[in-house]
Design an enzyme around this catalytic site. Structure first.
Site, PDB file in Angstrom:
ATOM      1  N   LYS A 194       0.867  -1.174   0.000  1.00 17.38           N
ATOM      2  CA  LYS A 194       0.000   0.000   0.000  1.00 17.38           C
ATOM      3  C   LYS A 194       0.902   1.222   0.000  1.00 17.38           C
ATOM      4  CE  LYS A 194      -3.468   2.434   2.619  1.00 17.38           C
ATOM      5  NZ  LYS A 194      -4.465   2.350   3.696  1.00 17.38           N
ATOM      6  N   ARG A 204     -10.712   9.912   2.030  1.00 17.27           N
ATOM      7  CA  ARG A 204     -10.503  10.609   3.304  1.00 17.27           C
ATOM      8  C   ARG A 204     -11.597  11.645   3.536  1.00 17.27           C
ATOM      9  NH1 ARG A 204      -3.843  11.053   3.230  1.00 17.27           N
ATOM     10  NH2 ARG A 204      -3.517   8.797   3.279  1.00 17.27           N
ATOM     11  N   GLU A 231       7.798  -6.819   1.103  1.00 15.48           N
ATOM     12  CA  GLU A 231       6.497  -6.884   1.797  1.00 15.48           C
ATOM     13  C   GLU A 231       5.724  -8.137   1.381  1.00 15.48           C
ATOM     14  OE1 GLU A 231       5.328  -5.173   4.187  1.00 15.48           O
ATOM     15  OE2 GLU A 231       6.209  -3.167   4.181  1.00 15.48           O
ATOM     16  N   LYS A 246      -2.111  -1.497  -3.920  1.00 18.65           N
ATOM     17  CA  LYS A 246      -2.988  -0.326  -3.843  1.00 18.65           C
ATOM     18  C   LYS A 246      -2.150   0.935  -3.899  1.00 18.65           C
ATOM     19  CE  LYS A 246      -5.773   2.002  -0.462  1.00 18.65           C
ATOM     20  NZ  LYS A 246      -6.324   1.988   0.861  1.00 18.65           N
ATOM     21  N   TYR A 311     -14.900   1.083  -7.050  1.00 12.09           N
ATOM     22  CA  TYR A 311     -16.180   1.766  -6.855  1.00 12.09           C
ATOM     23  C   TYR A 311     -17.055   1.642  -8.101  1.00 12.09           C
ATOM     24  CZ  TYR A 311     -13.590   3.471  -2.879  1.00 12.09           C
ATOM     25  OH  TYR A 311     -12.838   3.519  -1.728  1.00 12.09           O
TER      26      TYR A 311
HETATM   27  C1  PBG Z   1      -6.946   3.503   5.418  1.00 11.43           C
HETATM   28  C2  PBG Z   1      -7.467   3.293   4.052  1.00 11.43           C
HETATM   29  C3  PBG Z   1      -7.394   4.247   3.046  1.00 11.43           C
HETATM   30  C4  PBG Z   1      -8.008   3.689   1.932  1.00 11.43           C
HETATM   31  C5  PBG Z   1      -8.439   2.411   2.274  1.00 11.43           C
HETATM   32  N1  PBG Z   1      -8.089   2.173   3.600  1.00 11.43           N
HETATM   33  C6  PBG Z   1      -6.886   5.622   3.046  1.00 11.43           C
HETATM   34  C7  PBG Z   1      -5.607   5.921   3.672  1.00 11.43           C
HETATM   35  O1  PBG Z   1      -4.695   5.096   3.731  1.00 11.43           O
HETATM   36  O2  PBG Z   1      -5.488   7.053   4.141  1.00 11.43           O
HETATM   37  C8  PBG Z   1      -8.151   4.400   0.632  1.00 11.43           C
HETATM   38  C9  PBG Z   1      -9.106   3.854  -0.342  1.00 11.43           C
HETATM   39  C10 PBG Z   1      -9.527   4.806  -1.387  1.00 11.43           C
HETATM   40  O3  PBG Z   1      -8.952   5.897  -1.583  1.00 11.43           O
HETATM   41  O4  PBG Z   1     -10.487   4.463  -2.090  1.00 11.43           O
HETATM   42  N2  PBG Z   1      -7.307   2.591   6.356  1.00 11.43           N
END
Ligand code: PBG
Length: 327
Positions: A194, A204, A231, A246, A311
């Protein structure tokens, strides 16, 4: 011209193009991310991302009943809450919105596979995924809370937990914790690579929280590729059932590496900013919305993703039966 090989021969009609298409997707490979909060009758589109919604539980159930006939059977739940404190204690509330949602889906939609996001950011006042003190993330203390959060969700009926926090050692700790609680059947889909991406903006906004400072001490540096393999190997050793990359479209090399290097399913998360970019471009007539979404999904599949969190899952499921060669 005397040419023995003419690649264009296989591109002559919709039918032949469809026959030789190397990449397809199926609704069973799509995971629908949804946001849930307390209340009744709520279905609120995200700012800049009208395909994504924050639901109250009743409306979420209605929505899932609508998408189920399209072949969507997999959902990942994100909590939205105004109960925030330094320790994210709401994450462990057995009557919190996520445990309640899990139980409701299990009782009303028995065919659904429920994943939950494991991280503290919906519930911490500093907006970090773990515990944060004096400007520092407390790795091992955070992992303990994430273990309990995973247990809570698994006991409520989630079949899969999905840690998105990027703390070191959390996959092994969660696996061991679940196993000692006789939850060995619960799978773990790890957010393995990630990245500290700028693409999480609309997400957010939905949570109502940007973190103080930044998340770069735990999320990966976008410049790094080999580090993702580190990782990956850690997560595989620690017992991850599914590994995830991601964001997706900007990290196709990482998806491709994961596919080559591992024998577990590879998931990719087309995050909120990636989806919002496509919506914005389409709304400005820079390109056709449907073609852009299909191209992005086929690229993610082509790179090697077995599962895609997006989405656009509902749109994609609707378009699935159509001939993609025509697009
Ligand atoms: C954090 C989390 C995030 C997303 C999924 N889980 C945001 C972040 O790391 O600040 C982002 C997913 C998206 O932007 O669609 N637990």
């Amino acid at each position: 011209m005397k040419l023995l090989k003419r690649p264009r021969r296989l591109r002559q009609s919709d039918t032949i193009r469809e026959m030789v298409a190397e990449t397809r997707y199926h609704p069973s490979q799509l995971i629908l991310p949804v946001f849930v909060k307390e209340g009744k009758g709520l279905k609120e589109p995200l700012q800049n991302l009208p395909s994504a919604f924050t639901f109250s539980i009743d409306k979420l159930i209605e929505h899932l009943k609508n998408v189920e006939p399209l072949g969507i059977r997999s959902v990942v739940l994100f909590g939205v809450s105004d109960k925030r404190d330094a320790n994210g204690s709401e994450a462990l509330n057995p009557d919190g919105v996520i445990p309640k949602t899990i139980k409701e889906i299990r009782s009303q939609l028995p065919n659904f596979f429920i994943s939950t996001d494991i991280a503290l950011d919906p519930y911490t006042d500093h907006g970090h995924d773990g515990l944060y003190k004096d400007g520092k993330i407390l790795n091992d203390e955070s992992v303990e809370v994430l273990c309990k959060m995973s247990e809570l969700h698994a006991k409520a009926g989630a079949q899969n937990v999905s840690p998105s926090d990027m703390m070191d050692g959390r996959i092994q700790a969660i696996r061991e914790h679940l196993d000692t609680k006789s939850l060995e059947e619960t799978t773990i889909m790890s957010y393995t690579a990630k990245y500290a991406s700028c693409m999480y903006g609309p997400f957010r906004d939905a949570l109502g929280a940007a973190p103080v400072s930044h998340k770069k001490t735990y999320q990966m540096d976008p410049r790094n590729r080999r580090e993702a393999l580190k990782e990956l190997h850690l997560d595989l050793e620690e017992g991850a059932d599914i590994v995830m990359v991601k964001p997706a479209s900007l990290y196709l090399d990482i998806i491709s590496d994961f596919k080559k290097e591992s024998h577990v399913p590879v998931a990719a998360y087309q995050v909120s900013g990636e989806c919002a970019l496509l919506e914005l471009g389409a709304s400005q007539n820079l390109f056709d919305r449907k073609r852009a979404i299909l191209e992005s999904i086929h690229s993610i599949r082509r790179a090697g993703a077995d599962l895609i969190l997006t989405y656009f899952a509902e749109d994609l499921a609707k378009w699935c039966g159509e001939s993609n060669a025509k697009q």
